[in-house]
Design an enzyme around this catalytic site. Structure first.
Site, PDB file in Angstrom:
ATOM      1  N   HIS A 179       0.837  -1.202   0.000  1.00 38.73           N
ATOM      2  CA  HIS A 179       0.000   0.000   0.000  1.00 38.73           C
ATOM      3  C   HIS A 179       0.879   1.263   0.000  1.00 38.73           C
ATOM      4  O   HIS A 179       0.609   2.218  -0.725  1.00 38.73           O
ATOM      5  CB  HIS A 179      -0.884   0.048   1.253  1.00 38.73           C
ATOM      6  CG  HIS A 179      -1.911  -1.043   1.370  1.00 38.73           C
ATOM      7  ND1 HIS A 179      -1.996  -1.865   2.460  1.00 38.73           N
ATOM      8  CD2 HIS A 179      -2.907  -1.451   0.537  1.00 38.73           C
ATOM      9  CE1 HIS A 179      -3.007  -2.720   2.317  1.00 38.73           C
ATOM     10  NE2 HIS A 179      -3.572  -2.495   1.144  1.00 38.73           N
ATOM     11  N   LYS A 195     -17.852  -7.144   7.340  1.00 37.96           N
ATOM     12  CA  LYS A 195     -16.541  -7.767   7.141  1.00 37.96           C
ATOM     13  C   LYS A 195     -15.734  -7.645   8.431  1.00 37.96           C
ATOM     14  O   LYS A 195     -15.562  -6.542   8.955  1.00 37.96           O
ATOM     15  CB  LYS A 195     -15.830  -7.037   5.981  1.00 37.96           C
ATOM     16  CG  LYS A 195     -14.818  -7.887   5.251  1.00 37.96           C
ATOM     17  CD  LYS A 195     -14.314  -7.128   4.034  1.00 37.96           C
ATOM     18  CE  LYS A 195     -12.880  -7.464   3.720  1.00 37.96           C
ATOM     19  NZ  LYS A 195     -12.310  -6.625   2.673  1.00 37.96           N
ATOM     20  N   ARG A 213      -2.137  -6.189  -8.449  1.00 34.18           N
ATOM     21  CA  ARG A 213      -1.045  -7.104  -8.160  1.00 34.18           C
ATOM     22  C   ARG A 213      -0.833  -8.102  -9.287  1.00 34.18           C
ATOM     23  O   ARG A 213       0.249  -8.267  -9.801  1.00 34.18           O
ATOM     24  CB  ARG A 213      -1.311  -7.860  -6.852  1.00 34.18           C
ATOM     25  CG  ARG A 213      -0.942  -7.061  -5.642  1.00 34.18           C
ATOM     26  CD  ARG A 213      -1.578  -7.617  -4.424  1.00 34.18           C
ATOM     27  NE  ARG A 213      -3.007  -7.449  -4.489  1.00 34.18           N
ATOM     28  CZ  ARG A 213      -3.780  -7.301  -3.438  1.00 34.18           C
ATOM     29  NH1 ARG A 213      -3.277  -7.339  -2.236  1.00 34.18           N
ATOM     30  NH2 ARG A 213      -5.068  -7.125  -3.564  1.00 34.18           N
ATOM     31  N   SER A 220      -2.808  -7.876   2.816  1.00 32.83           N
ATOM     32  CA  SER A 220      -2.982  -7.783   4.266  1.00 32.83           C
ATOM     33  C   SER A 220      -3.373  -9.122   4.864  1.00 32.83           C
ATOM     34  O   SER A 220      -2.905  -9.487   5.949  1.00 32.83           O
ATOM     35  CB  SER A 220      -4.059  -6.745   4.605  1.00 32.83           C
ATOM     36  OG  SER A 220      -3.693  -5.480   4.131  1.00 32.83           O
TER      37      SER A 220
HETATM   38  P1  ADP Z   1      -5.770  -6.107   0.508  1.00 36.84           P
HETATM   39  O1  ADP Z   1      -6.413  -6.467   1.794  1.00 36.84           O
HETATM   40  O2  ADP Z   1      -5.971  -7.138  -0.555  1.00 36.84           O
HETATM   41  O3  ADP Z   1      -4.336  -5.700   0.652  1.00 36.84           O
HETATM   42  P2  ADP Z   1      -7.007  -3.477   0.300  1.00 36.84           P
HETATM   43  O4  ADP Z   1      -8.464  -3.280   0.159  1.00 36.84           O
HETATM   44  O5  ADP Z   1      -6.440  -3.052   1.611  1.00 36.84           O
HETATM   45  O6  ADP Z   1      -6.630  -4.960  -0.071  1.00 36.84           O
HETATM   46  O7  ADP Z   1      -6.223  -2.787  -0.905  1.00 36.84           O
HETATM   47  C1  ADP Z   1      -6.493  -1.495  -1.345  1.00 36.84           C
HETATM   48  C2  ADP Z   1      -5.867  -1.310  -2.691  1.00 36.84           C
HETATM   49  O8  ADP Z   1      -4.455  -1.496  -2.609  1.00 36.84           O
HETATM   50  C3  ADP Z   1      -6.332  -2.288  -3.775  1.00 36.84           C
HETATM   51  O9  ADP Z   1      -6.393  -1.592  -4.999  1.00 36.84           O
HETATM   52  C4  ADP Z   1      -5.245  -3.317  -3.835  1.00 36.84           C
HETATM   53  O10 ADP Z   1      -5.172  -3.928  -5.111  1.00 36.84           O
HETATM   54  C5  ADP Z   1      -4.035  -2.440  -3.568  1.00 36.84           C
HETATM   55  N1  ADP Z   1      -2.935  -3.226  -3.055  1.00 36.84           N
HETATM   56  C6  ADP Z   1      -2.890  -3.950  -1.921  1.00 36.84           C
HETATM   57  N2  ADP Z   1      -1.700  -4.566  -1.786  1.00 36.84           N
HETATM   58  C7  ADP Z   1      -0.965  -4.230  -2.893  1.00 36.84           C
HETATM   59  C8  ADP Z   1       0.334  -4.567  -3.385  1.00 36.84           C
HETATM   60  N3  ADP Z   1       1.123  -5.409  -2.714  1.00 36.84           N
HETATM   61  N4  ADP Z   1       0.743  -4.032  -4.554  1.00 36.84           N
HETATM   62  C9  ADP Z   1      -0.077  -3.212  -5.248  1.00 36.84           C
HETATM   63  N5  ADP Z   1      -1.322  -2.875  -4.855  1.00 36.84           N
HETATM   64  C10 ADP Z   1      -1.768  -3.369  -3.692  1.00 36.84           C
END
Ligand code: ADP
Length: 158
Positions: free
Chosen positions: A17, A41, A90, A128
């Site tokens: 992030h 959730k 990703r 996450s």
């Molecule tokens: P997650 O729980 O899957 O990490 P989030 O809802 O917190 O998802 O993610 C918010 C945004 O950040 C989404 O667009 C997700 O694709 C992006 N994101 C999360 N982790 C990464 C990563 N490692 N690389 C690129 N984008 C990411």
């Protein structure tokens, strides 16, 4: 002045992030990191804690602000007159859901567009939920999250 919103659950914020945020601040004058809360959730950390962790992880960028919503992204964006969302991609597995989300949002508000940033290779498998699983079993997640998040995860599972 161009503002974008970066929505997500950030439970907790990871270096994946942070990488997206770091790149987005180069593209927009200001960025709102928006914690999207969903009562249906289950989250490991509460909203307050996730916000504190985001705040600490983004303290180097004065143009980043943090907010939360329990509603629709487009409603939040319209209310704040923000026309762009930033999301990360990703792998192709993210694509389907992101594609329909972007189109649905634009069908609700035609002035709203989503900008996608490809993950940096080192964070390609980082999410996450994986971090939480590893931390729960006592594994080392220091490569995946900022140090203060690592610290909170250790406390949570100790
Ligand atoms: P997650 O729980 O899957 O990490 P989030 O809802 O917190 O998802 O993610 C918010 C945004 O950040 C989404 O667009 C997700 O694709 C992006 N994101 C999360 N982790 C990464 C990563 N490692 N690389 C690129 N984008 C990411």
């Amino acid at each position: 002045m161009k503002t974008a919103v970066y929505p997500g659950s950030f439970d907790p914020i990871t270096l994946g992030h942070v990488n997206i945020i770091e790149r987005a601040v180069d593209m927009f004058d200001s960025l709102v990191v928006l914690l999207a809360t969903n009562p249906g959730k289950q989250s490991l950390f509460g909203a307050e804690e996730n916000i504190e962790m985001i705040r600490e992880a983004t303290s180097a960028w004065p143009q980043v602000t943090i907010d939360q919503t329990g509603g629709l992204l487009v409603d939040y964006a319209r209310k704040h007159n923000i026309h762009h969302a930033v999301r990360g991609l990703r792998a192709v597995t993210d694509f389907d859901a992101e594609f329909s989300m972007a189109l649905t949002n634009r069908s609700m508000w035609e002035e709203f567009d989503t900008v996608y940033l490809m993950t940096s290779a080192e964070y390609m498998y980082l999410r996450s939920s994986t971090v939480k699983q590893i931390a729960e079993y006592g594994g080392d997640v220091s490569k995946f999250v900022p140090a203060h998040v690592d610290e909170r995860l250790r406390r949570k599972f100790s």
